[in-house]
Write an enzyme that holds these catalytic residues in place. Structure first.
Site, PDB file in Angstrom:
ATOM      1  N   CYS A   4       0.988  -0.842  -0.653  1.00  0.00           N
ATOM      2  CA  CYS A   4       0.079  -0.141   0.350  1.00  0.00           C
ATOM      3  C   CYS A   4       0.696   1.289   0.127  1.00  0.00           C
ATOM      4  CB  CYS A   4      -1.101  -0.037   1.074  1.00  0.00           C
ATOM      5  SG  CYS A   4      -2.137   1.264   1.147  1.00  0.00           S
ATOM      6  N   CYS A  26      -8.171  -5.338 -10.064  1.00  0.00           N
ATOM      7  CA  CYS A  26      -8.188  -4.354 -10.881  1.00  0.00           C
ATOM      8  C   CYS A  26      -7.625  -3.113 -10.585  1.00  0.00           C
ATOM      9  CB  CYS A  26      -9.135  -3.948 -11.848  1.00  0.00           C
ATOM     10  SG  CYS A  26      -9.154  -2.935 -13.186  1.00  0.00           S
ATOM     11  N   CYS A  51       0.526   3.608   3.264  1.00  0.00           N
ATOM     12  CA  CYS A  51       0.916   3.210   4.911  1.00  0.00           C
ATOM     13  C   CYS A  51       1.883   1.454   4.116  1.00  0.00           C
ATOM     14  CB  CYS A  51      -0.329   2.333   5.634  1.00  0.00           C
ATOM     15  SG  CYS A  51      -0.534   0.767   4.790  1.00  0.00           S
ATOM     16  N   CYS A 107      -7.089  -0.488   1.452  1.00  0.00           N
ATOM     17  CA  CYS A 107      -6.347  -1.496   2.135  1.00  0.00           C
ATOM     18  C   CYS A 107      -6.950  -1.278   3.522  1.00  0.00           C
ATOM     19  CB  CYS A 107      -5.210  -0.746   1.816  1.00  0.00           C
ATOM     20  SG  CYS A 107      -4.461  -0.665   3.496  1.00  0.00           S
TER      21      CYS A 107
HETATM   22 ZN   LIG Z   1      -2.801   0.948   3.250  1.00  0.00          ZN
END
Ligand SMILES: [Zn+2]
Length: 132
Positions: free
Chosen positions: A48, A120, A51, A97
């Protein structure tokens, strides 16, 4: 010091590029074929961009021909959550996320085996780390 789950809108704006902020925090979509990870074939992990949580492995990446990086499975550990998305006159499943709530993209039921799913994902929401 605040952790990613507690960042304010202003903190996200300061930490991300304008395009990262627009897509990951406002639920936008990058232009197809524009992202740096779409053609990538190296071995590694996709995290991510907000984060750092591990989201995908290159082992599950495939070319769906759609212009966005596609994966047929997420990395282990339930790091991705799913939400029903009815915007743009379609019923889709948005993926975010699970740690910081960043918008990642959508998951569709037309992927390859063994899962039959296609994540996707916007390139701009991912940070790539090569592994040997
Ligand atoms: Zn994240």
């Amino acid at each position: 010091m605040s952790t990613p789950e507690q960042y304010s809108d202003a903190e996200w704006r300061a930490r991300l590029s304008p395009e990262q902020y627009r897509v990951a925090r406002l639920g936008g979509t990058e232009r197809p074929f524009s992202g740096e990870h779409y053609p990538r074939t190296e071995h590694g992990d996709y995290h991510c961009v907000c984060c750092g949580s591990l989201l995908f492995h290159s082992d599950t990446k495939f070319d769906a021909g759609c212009g966005w990086p596609s994966f047929w499975a997420e990395a282990a550990g339930n790091r991705i959550k799913r939400l029903r998305d009815t915007s743009h006159g379609m019923i889709r499943v948005e993926v975010r996320c699970a740690d910081c709530d960043a918008h990642l993209g959508h998951v569709f039921p037309d992927g390859p085996e063994p899962t039959g799913e296609r994540y996707c994902i916007n390139s701009v929401c991912l940070k790539f780390t090569p592994t040997p």
